[in-house]
Every structure is written in C-alpha cells, then in structure tokens.
Design a protein around this motif. Sequence first.
Motif, short mmCIF file in Angstrom:
data_model
loop_
_atom_site.label_atom_id
_atom_site.label_comp_id
_atom_site.label_asym_id
_atom_site.label_seq_id
_atom_site.Cartn_x
_atom_site.Cartn_y
_atom_site.Cartn_z
N ARG A 213 9.32 38.34 -46.79
CA ARG A 213 8.92 36.95 -47.03
C ARG A 213 9.58 35.99 -46.03
NH1 ARG A 213 11.68 33.30 -49.82
NH2 ARG A 213 13.03 34.92 -50.68
N LEU A 214 10.86 36.21 -45.72
CA LEU A 214 11.57 35.35 -44.76
C LEU A 214 10.95 35.47 -43.37
CD1 LEU A 214 15.26 36.10 -45.77
CD2 LEU A 214 14.05 33.93 -46.10
N TRP A 215 10.79 36.70 -42.92
CA TRP A 215 10.24 36.91 -41.58
C TRP A 215 8.81 36.40 -41.49
CZ3 TRP A 215 13.40 37.74 -37.79
CH2 TRP A 215 14.60 38.44 -37.98
N ALA A 216 8.03 36.59 -42.57
CA ALA A 216 6.64 36.12 -42.56
C ALA A 216 6.58 34.60 -42.42
CB ALA A 216 5.93 36.58 -43.82
N ARG A 219 7.13 33.83 -38.85
CA ARG A 219 5.93 34.21 -38.08
C ARG A 219 4.83 33.18 -38.26
NH1 ARG A 219 2.59 34.95 -34.62
NH2 ARG A 219 1.16 36.73 -34.54
N GLU A 220 4.59 32.77 -39.48
CA GLU A 220 3.51 31.82 -39.75
C GLU A 220 3.79 30.44 -39.17
OE1 GLU A 220 3.58 32.32 -43.92
OE2 GLU A 220 2.26 34.09 -43.90
N ALA A 221 5.08 30.10 -39.03
CA ALA A 221 5.45 28.82 -38.45
C ALA A 221 5.54 28.88 -36.93
CB ALA A 221 6.79 28.36 -39.02
N GLY A 222 5.29 30.06 -36.35
CA GLY A 222 5.37 30.20 -34.89
C GLY A 222 6.78 30.17 -34.37
N ASP A 260 0.01 43.39 -36.57
CA ASP A 260 0.62 42.23 -35.95
C ASP A 260 1.67 42.68 -34.94
OD1 ASP A 260 0.84 39.06 -36.61
OD2 ASP A 260 2.76 39.86 -35.92
N ARG A 261 1.64 42.11 -33.73
CA ARG A 261 2.57 42.53 -32.69
C ARG A 261 3.93 41.86 -32.80
NH1 ARG A 261 -2.06 42.43 -28.93
NH2 ARG A 261 -2.80 44.56 -28.76
N TRP A 262 4.07 40.89 -33.69
CA TRP A 262 5.35 40.20 -33.85
C TRP A 262 6.10 40.66 -35.09
CZ3 TRP A 262 7.64 36.90 -30.42
CH2 TRP A 262 6.85 36.47 -29.34
N LEU A 263 5.39 41.00 -36.14
CA LEU A 263 6.02 41.41 -37.40
C LEU A 263 5.27 42.61 -37.95
CD1 LEU A 263 8.02 40.94 -39.71
CD2 LEU A 263 6.39 39.28 -40.67
N SER A 264 5.97 43.70 -38.16
CA SER A 264 5.30 44.92 -38.61
C SER A 264 6.24 45.75 -39.47
CB SER A 264 4.85 45.75 -37.39
OG SER A 264 5.96 46.16 -36.62
N THR A 265 5.69 46.82 -40.05
CA THR A 265 6.49 47.77 -40.82
C THR A 265 5.86 49.14 -40.64
OG1 THR A 265 7.40 48.30 -42.98
CG2 THR A 265 5.32 47.06 -42.98
N GLY A 266 5.71 49.92 -41.73
CA GLY A 266 5.16 51.27 -41.59
C GLY A 266 6.22 52.35 -41.57
N ILE A 267 7.48 51.98 -41.82
CA ILE A 267 8.57 52.95 -41.78
C ILE A 267 9.46 52.77 -43.00
CG2 ILE A 267 10.05 51.46 -40.36
CD1 ILE A 267 10.97 54.10 -38.93
N LEU A 268 10.06 53.88 -43.46
CA LEU A 268 10.94 53.89 -44.62
C LEU A 268 12.33 54.35 -44.20
CD1 LEU A 268 8.47 55.77 -46.99
CD2 LEU A 268 8.90 53.30 -46.96
#
Length: 502
Positions: A213-216, A219-222, A260-268
């Motif tokens: 949520r923090l990182w998003a 990201r949304e604020a540029g 998204d090239r700035w914020l991503s996941t997919g790993i545990l």
Amino acid sequence: MREASLAIVGGVVWAPGRPRASALAVHGDRVVAVGADREIRSLIGARTRVIEARGGTILPAFNDAHVHFLMASRSLGELDLFGAKTQPEVERRIAAHVASAKGDWVVGRGWFYSAFPGGMPTVDLLDRLVADRPAYIESFDAHTGWANSKALALAGVATAGVLKEAEMLGVTRHLPARSAAEDLEALRRGMRMAASRGIASVQEAGDGQDELRLWASLREAGELTMRVRLAFDMVPGQSGPEWQRRLDEYEELARRWRADRWLSTGILKAFADGVVESRTAAMLEPFEGTSERGAPLWGPEELALAVRAADARGWQVQVHAIGDAAIRQALSALQSTTPGRRHRVEHIEVPGASDIGRFAQFGVVASMQPQHADPGLTEVWRRNLGAERAARGWPWRTLLASGARLAFGTDWPVVPLEPFTSLRIATGDHAAQLISIEEAVAAWSLGAAYAEHMEAQKGSLAVGMLADIAVLDRDLASTPQSELASIKIEATAVGGRLVYES
C-alpha cells in the motif's frame, strides 16, 4: 533518429566484450544509441539534457537484489550503533542519543556482537544506559534484539538475556506504531540515499504484503525514483489448505502490479534458519566449542511442500539460508520445481562443498551480499564456526565457477547501502573468493536483473534497454581495488529521468 531527451558524453560506457564507447543517448525511458561522442552529440537538440561524464564510467545502475528498504529507511531517524566496535563506544552513542531523543521509547539498531565480552550485550547494561523509558535495539543483522527491563516488562516477556529470532516479536509488537505519513517520508529519505549511491532497482526481501500500500501510493503519485520488487512472506506452521488460501490472497494483492516496471512482486520469501553470530543458523555439525547446531525453522518436508505449492501457481521463491544444513534443506526443497522459475537461496554463508554444484544443476540463483564478509564484521562469526568452516565461507567465486548465477546486494540495513564497498570486498578483501571487477559488476547489475526475470529490460547499457544509468566520478576499470569504496556517483538516471546529481 529522434532528438535525445538525455545524452551522457565524455565518459567510458561500461560494456565488457563490446567495442569501446564514450557516450550514450536516451529517448524517453530507453537507451537509443551507444557510441562515440561525435555520434551521440549529433542527437543533441535544444531540449536534450546533457551530462558531461568527464572521463568517468557510465555504468548500468545498480540493482540491490536483497534489501530491507522500509526497515532501513525507518532506521535513518533512529539510534545507529553500526560501526561501534567496542562496548565503551556503544555506551557513548547510546548516552548521546538518549540525551537528545524525544519519545516514549528509545529505538535503534546496528550493534556488533563482537563489541561485547562473550559476544552478547546484557539487559543490566541497557538498564543502566536507559533507565527512564523502554529501550529496544536490534543487532546489525536484525536477528537478535536487546531490550531493557522496562521494555521486557511492558511486553510481558520474561528473560535474563537478549532475544533471538521469533522471541523478538514479544517486544517489537509493542513498539510505537508509525503512521503511513511517517513511513512515506522515511521511504522518500531512503530513495534519495539510493539515488546518491547509483541504485535504480531494489528487491525488498520480505514483508511485501504489508508494504504494498505504501509503495503503491508513491507509484500513483509519480514519486518513485527507483524500481521496487516486493517479496511476500512465506512462513512455516500452515496447513496445506491454509497456505493455498494465503496464496489466493497474495495473488489478489499482486494482480494490479504484475506488468508494472516500477512496482512489482511475484516472489515469496522464506527463512530456513537464523544467523551464525547468535548460533541460530542451522548447521550439520555443532558450533565450535558447543553442542548447539541451530534449529531449522521448517519441518523436514514442510518447506518442500510449501515451495511446490507456490511453484505450481507461478510464484518464484527465495529462501534465507546461512548454515550448511539450512542451505541443503533449501536446495532440496527447490530441486523438483518448474524449470526456469529461478528460485533463489539468499546469503549462502557456509554451504557444504557437496552442495555448491546443486545451484547450477537446479537453476537456483545464488543471492549474496559481499559486505557480510567484511573482516571487520566477522570476528564472532569465525569464532562460532571454527577455522575450517570459516575458510569456506561466502563462496561466490566457487559458485560462479560451477556455473551458478550470482546476484549481489547489500541487505541494508544489516550493512550500509554502499555498492562500491561491496565491489571492493568481492574483488579483493575476501581473498579466498576473489572475482574480477567485471564479474562483480555483472552480479550487481545483469545478475540481479536475471534474479527478477528482468535481464531483457535492464542490467546492461545497450540499445533498447531501460535507461537506468549511473555516472561515476572516475574510470572504474582503472581504479585500484583498494580505492573502489571511495568512488562517488555524479549522476543517476532511472527510466531516462535524472533522479540524482552530485
């Protein structure tokens, strides 16, 4: 060709094995040309931002493959004991901080085990130093907590000593909560520091589900000035159905950020053991002079079952494993997984010789942090292992020679966010495992990108790659190994946008 939006000229483009180039041009977020100054200057127009490299190296920006960025960013405003080598120096720093710090708690981190007789601090010492309020200070590796009696009483924790591993939660859950605004400001401070170190990407090693949520919002604020990959937590003690439900939740959280090239996941991220210094690393043989072996955090088949369930649903897995028993367990859990998933083992401090070849055999990435091998940090580590095991520690050269893929990072705040110190140690300070500067830079750039399935997008400076670039204050190739840590960053660009200039 179109007018460049950014041109960097008069330097040395880092591109081992390719023709020498002195400049590059960027349009938008991509590198569009690499070549001689005269070629690149022909692409400069009225709106082009021009950086003069003045003979310095133009480097693919660093990608920290293992970092605890929010934790570290928060600590920038707390008591810092990192580098205090003696108990008197620890005491002086705590006293100075307490004299000026406001707040209901004293919170900090960074103490070295070797600063204290016997390798551990005492509750009585912290009671003497902080008598008026609760105090909690984590070790530099974040695996041991030092609390005073007021903090222990407030938390309802009964102990005559320091807190190891999961015991720390008894106190940390009572620490003053930070607001979202405070955390966002901490992340902004951390990003400014990262930009000044030439870092364009970080891979956050855990707690990602709580940080998204923090990182998003940034990201949304540029506001992002670096690329962030978040690892979600994978913990023992869950039944198969419980783990499947947790994966359902993670997939819903991750859905928006898959491309998204700035914020991503997919790993545990999973922990297989603790650390050598507190004797919580899981070892095949007892620690030197003791009967202790450390305890694996997962049951014999539990880790393998959780990995297979995650792998079947498309997740990559990274496992913290420091002791030889934990490394063996992690590799065994990862061996029968989907080819090309690029599962990872983190740290790999004391692997057994017979396990080295299994990384390349199973396609497991070796994610390592050379600063952990700094001779100034390893006194207690070596004492707990004994000479024979210590001599085979941190085998990045042996792993590379075996065909394994290396990815380097810092593990900040365990050690400072200093890629050039990492390069110095990897290329000479840990002489038994010395690698070349080209190999070390590759582990910090293309290797780290490979570890997150992004090597086709970043990690090298070639036409079509993302324009994530660091400009150094000198020529890296001609810098003596002993001077690598003194290199400074002149400019950092991420996606073709300048985020730092000295």
